[in-house]
Design a protein around this motif. Structure first.
Motif, PDB file in Angstrom:
ATOM      1  N   MET A   1      -9.561  -3.796  -6.381  1.00 18.21           N
ATOM      2  CA  MET A   1      -8.602  -3.782  -5.282  1.00 18.21           C
ATOM      3  C   MET A   1      -6.968  -4.159  -5.522  1.00 18.21           C
ATOM      4  O   MET A   1      -6.587  -5.240  -6.040  1.00 18.21           O
ATOM      5  CB  MET A   1      -8.511  -3.972  -4.084  1.00 18.21           C
ATOM      6  CG  MET A   1      -9.406  -2.809  -3.071  1.00 18.21           C
ATOM      7  SD  MET A   1      -9.710  -3.300  -1.121  1.00 18.21           S
ATOM      8  CE  MET A   1      -8.070  -2.423  -0.742  1.00 18.21           C
ATOM      9  N   HIS A   2      -5.995  -2.877  -6.129  1.00 18.88           N
ATOM     10  CA  HIS A   2      -4.360  -3.884  -6.302  1.00 18.88           C
ATOM     11  C   HIS A   2      -4.051  -4.622  -5.162  1.00 18.88           C
ATOM     12  O   HIS A   2      -4.194  -4.419  -3.870  1.00 18.88           O
ATOM     13  CB  HIS A   2      -3.459  -2.306  -6.469  1.00 18.88           C
ATOM     14  CG  HIS A   2      -2.392  -2.099  -6.482  1.00 18.88           C
ATOM     15  ND1 HIS A   2      -0.856  -3.197  -6.350  1.00 18.88           N
ATOM     16  CD2 HIS A   2      -1.872  -3.474  -8.243  1.00 18.88           C
ATOM     17  CE1 HIS A   2      -0.192  -3.245  -6.650  1.00 18.88           C
ATOM     18  NE2 HIS A   2      -0.112  -3.377  -8.049  1.00 18.88           N
ATOM     19  N   PRO A   3      -3.209  -6.442  -5.254  1.00 13.35           N
ATOM     20  CA  PRO A   3      -2.969  -6.183  -4.107  1.00 13.35           C
ATOM     21  C   PRO A   3      -2.243  -5.607  -3.019  1.00 13.35           C
ATOM     22  O   PRO A   3      -2.384  -6.257  -1.806  1.00 13.35           O
ATOM     23  CB  PRO A   3      -1.868  -7.283  -4.839  1.00 13.35           C
ATOM     24  CG  PRO A   3      -3.232  -7.470  -6.420  1.00 13.35           C
ATOM     25  CD  PRO A   3      -2.708  -6.123  -6.789  1.00 13.35           C
ATOM     26  N   THR A   4      -1.339  -4.973  -3.690  1.00 13.02           N
ATOM     27  CA  THR A   4      -0.686  -4.394  -2.039  1.00 13.02           C
ATOM     28  C   THR A   4      -1.570  -3.323  -1.538  1.00 13.02           C
ATOM     29  O   THR A   4      -1.058  -2.434  -0.021  1.00 13.02           O
ATOM     30  CB  THR A   4       0.525  -3.682  -2.731  1.00 13.02           C
ATOM     31  OG1 THR A   4       0.434  -2.414  -3.460  1.00 13.02           O
ATOM     32  CG2 THR A   4       1.346  -4.062  -3.493  1.00 13.02           C
ATOM     33  N   ASP A   5      -3.058  -3.016  -1.719  1.00 19.14           N
ATOM     34  CA  ASP A   5      -4.090  -2.277  -1.066  1.00 19.14           C
ATOM     35  C   ASP A   5      -4.294  -2.942   0.128  1.00 19.14           C
ATOM     36  O   ASP A   5      -5.051  -2.175   0.676  1.00 19.14           O
ATOM     37  CB  ASP A   5      -4.999  -1.587  -2.361  1.00 19.14           C
ATOM     38  CG  ASP A   5      -3.964  -0.686  -2.313  1.00 19.14           C
ATOM     39  OD1 ASP A   5      -3.169  -0.002  -3.129  1.00 19.14           O
ATOM     40  OD2 ASP A   5      -4.990  -0.390  -4.126  1.00 19.14           O
ATOM     41  N   HIS A   6      -4.344  -4.413   0.432  1.00 13.02           N
ATOM     42  CA  HIS A   6      -4.853  -4.410   0.970  1.00 13.02           C
ATOM     43  C   HIS A   6      -4.225  -5.229   2.833  1.00 13.02           C
ATOM     44  O   HIS A   6      -3.068  -4.899   2.345  1.00 13.02           O
ATOM     45  CB  HIS A   6      -5.153  -6.567   0.646  1.00 13.02           C
ATOM     46  CG  HIS A   6      -6.404  -6.475  -0.484  1.00 13.02           C
ATOM     47  ND1 HIS A   6      -7.927  -6.511  -0.121  1.00 13.02           N
ATOM     48  CD2 HIS A   6      -5.938  -6.836  -1.807  1.00 13.02           C
ATOM     49  CE1 HIS A   6      -8.280  -6.696  -1.189  1.00 13.02           C
ATOM     50  NE2 HIS A   6      -7.419  -6.334  -1.941  1.00 13.02           N
ATOM     51  N   GLN A   7      -4.384  -4.582   3.446  1.00 15.89           N
ATOM     52  CA  GLN A   7      -4.266  -4.535   5.098  1.00 15.89           C
ATOM     53  C   GLN A   7      -2.994  -5.943   5.479  1.00 15.89           C
ATOM     54  O   GLN A   7      -2.052  -5.903   5.931  1.00 15.89           O
ATOM     55  CB  GLN A   7      -4.505  -4.497   6.116  1.00 15.89           C
ATOM     56  CG  GLN A   7      -5.404  -3.105   6.665  1.00 15.89           C
ATOM     57  CD  GLN A   7      -6.671  -2.410   7.354  1.00 15.89           C
ATOM     58  OE1 GLN A   7      -7.029  -3.916   7.874  1.00 15.89           O
ATOM     59  NE2 GLN A   7      -6.519  -1.554   7.491  1.00 15.89           N
ATOM     60  N   VAL A   8      -3.286  -6.861   4.435  1.00 19.43           N
ATOM     61  CA  VAL A   8      -3.032  -7.996   4.987  1.00 19.43           C
ATOM     62  C   VAL A   8      -3.495  -9.123   3.245  1.00 19.43           C
ATOM     63  O   VAL A   8      -4.120  -8.981   2.344  1.00 19.43           O
ATOM     64  CB  VAL A   8      -3.184  -9.430   5.527  1.00 19.43           C
ATOM     65  CG1 VAL A   8      -2.858  -8.494   7.401  1.00 19.43           C
ATOM     66  CG2 VAL A   8      -4.676  -9.816   6.332  1.00 19.43           C
ATOM     67  N   GLU A 174      -1.364 -12.516 -15.915  1.00 15.40           N
ATOM     68  CA  GLU A 174      -0.499 -11.246 -16.168  1.00 15.40           C
ATOM     69  C   GLU A 174      -0.288 -10.440 -15.010  1.00 15.40           C
ATOM     70  O   GLU A 174      -0.244  -8.696 -14.671  1.00 15.40           O
ATOM     71  CB  GLU A 174      -1.402 -10.271 -16.965  1.00 15.40           C
ATOM     72  CG  GLU A 174      -1.641 -11.075 -18.318  1.00 15.40           C
ATOM     73  CD  GLU A 174      -2.798 -10.116 -18.671  1.00 15.40           C
ATOM     74  OE1 GLU A 174      -3.425  -9.459 -19.012  1.00 15.40           O
ATOM     75  OE2 GLU A 174      -2.385 -10.872 -20.361  1.00 15.40           O
ATOM     76  N   GLY A 175       0.220 -11.103 -13.719  1.00 15.68           N
ATOM     77  CA  GLY A 175       0.379  -9.370 -12.799  1.00 15.68           C
ATOM     78  C   GLY A 175      -0.540  -9.545 -11.464  1.00 15.68           C
ATOM     79  O   GLY A 175      -0.613  -8.876 -10.813  1.00 15.68           O
ATOM     80  N   SER A 176      -2.008  -9.870 -12.142  1.00 19.13           N
ATOM     81  CA  SER A 176      -2.802  -9.748 -11.291  1.00 19.13           C
ATOM     82  C   SER A 176      -3.275 -11.000  -9.710  1.00 19.13           C
ATOM     83  O   SER A 176      -3.754 -10.250  -9.017  1.00 19.13           O
ATOM     84  CB  SER A 176      -4.497  -9.320 -12.085  1.00 19.13           C
ATOM     85  OG  SER A 176      -4.083 -10.666 -12.351  1.00 19.13           O
TER      86      SER A 176
END
Length: 217
Positions: A1-8, A174-176
């Motif tokens: 999952m992309h980091p911003t897809d998590h609720q927190v 690399e941005g992850s």
């Protein structure tokens, strides 16, 4: 999952790893400086005065650094609390500077972010905790800093509410994953003597900030 897809943000595995690694390094620094302080004390007691005085600066400086590391342990717990309440935002072209912001009560370097309850309203968030801010200072706007160095904080990882407290981080792997997790806060969020900024805040935002550890009225 992309980091911003998590609720927190804490739901992002790489974020948890970054926090754990940062906390372990802080613990090692605390143990190291405590060891230097005790070692200097025992050495001064056991050595002749003509030699022991050489270690006296270490005896003075090491306890100070150990106390600083203790304060960073408390900060690390605050960082975790914020990450457990707010999601990551990955933001490009965030206004920032080292000259005093006209709307900030504290005259230090800053990021300017939109008010979550009123995006037209801009909120300056300053670096009040400055002992480890030099790394950020060089990348936000230090004179003679090369463009490739400035680019190390683009895009900015941000979790929190600029009206209260937040965590900022630079992109890594690399941005992850985030690196250089840094607690930012308005003085009024932690100090009852400070005057709140008076920005628009909904009851839900106030409650969320309270759960993240901020002092709210």
């Amino acid at each position: 999952m992309h980091p911003t897809d998590h609720q927190v943000a804490w739901g992002h595995a790489a974020t948890r790893q970054s926090w754990i690694w940062s906390s372990l390094l802080g613990l090692l620094r605390l143990l190291g400086w405590t060891g230097v302080a005790l070692g200097s004390l025992f050495a001064i007691v056991g050595l002749p005065v003509s030699i022991g005085w050489i270690l006296f600066p270490f005896l003075l400086y090491a306890p100070f650094r150990a106390l600083v590391e203790c304060s960073f342990a408390a900060t690390s717990l605050r960082v975790r609390r914020v990450l457990r309440e707010y999601p990551w935002q990955i933001l490009g072209d965030v206004p920032k500077g080292i000259a005093p912001h006209p709307a900030a009560s504290d005259k230090r370097m800053w990021f300017e972010l939109p008010n979550p309850d009123d995006p037209v309203e801009r909120v300056p968030l300053t670096f009040l905790a400055t002992f480890r801010s030099h790394w950020w200072f060089k990348r936000i706007g230090a004179p003679r800093t090369k463009p490739e160095i400035r680019a190390q904080i683009e895009p900015l990882w941000f979790a929190g509410d600029p009206r209260f407290l937040a965590v900022a981080a630079a992109p890594g792997r690399e941005g992850s994953a985030p690196r250089r997790l840094h607690l930012l806060y308005q003085a009024s969020a932690l100090d009852r003597r400070a005057v709140p900024g008076g920005w628009t805040s909904s009851p839900a935002s106030l409650e969320r900030a309270r759960r993240a550890g901020a002092r709210v009225l």
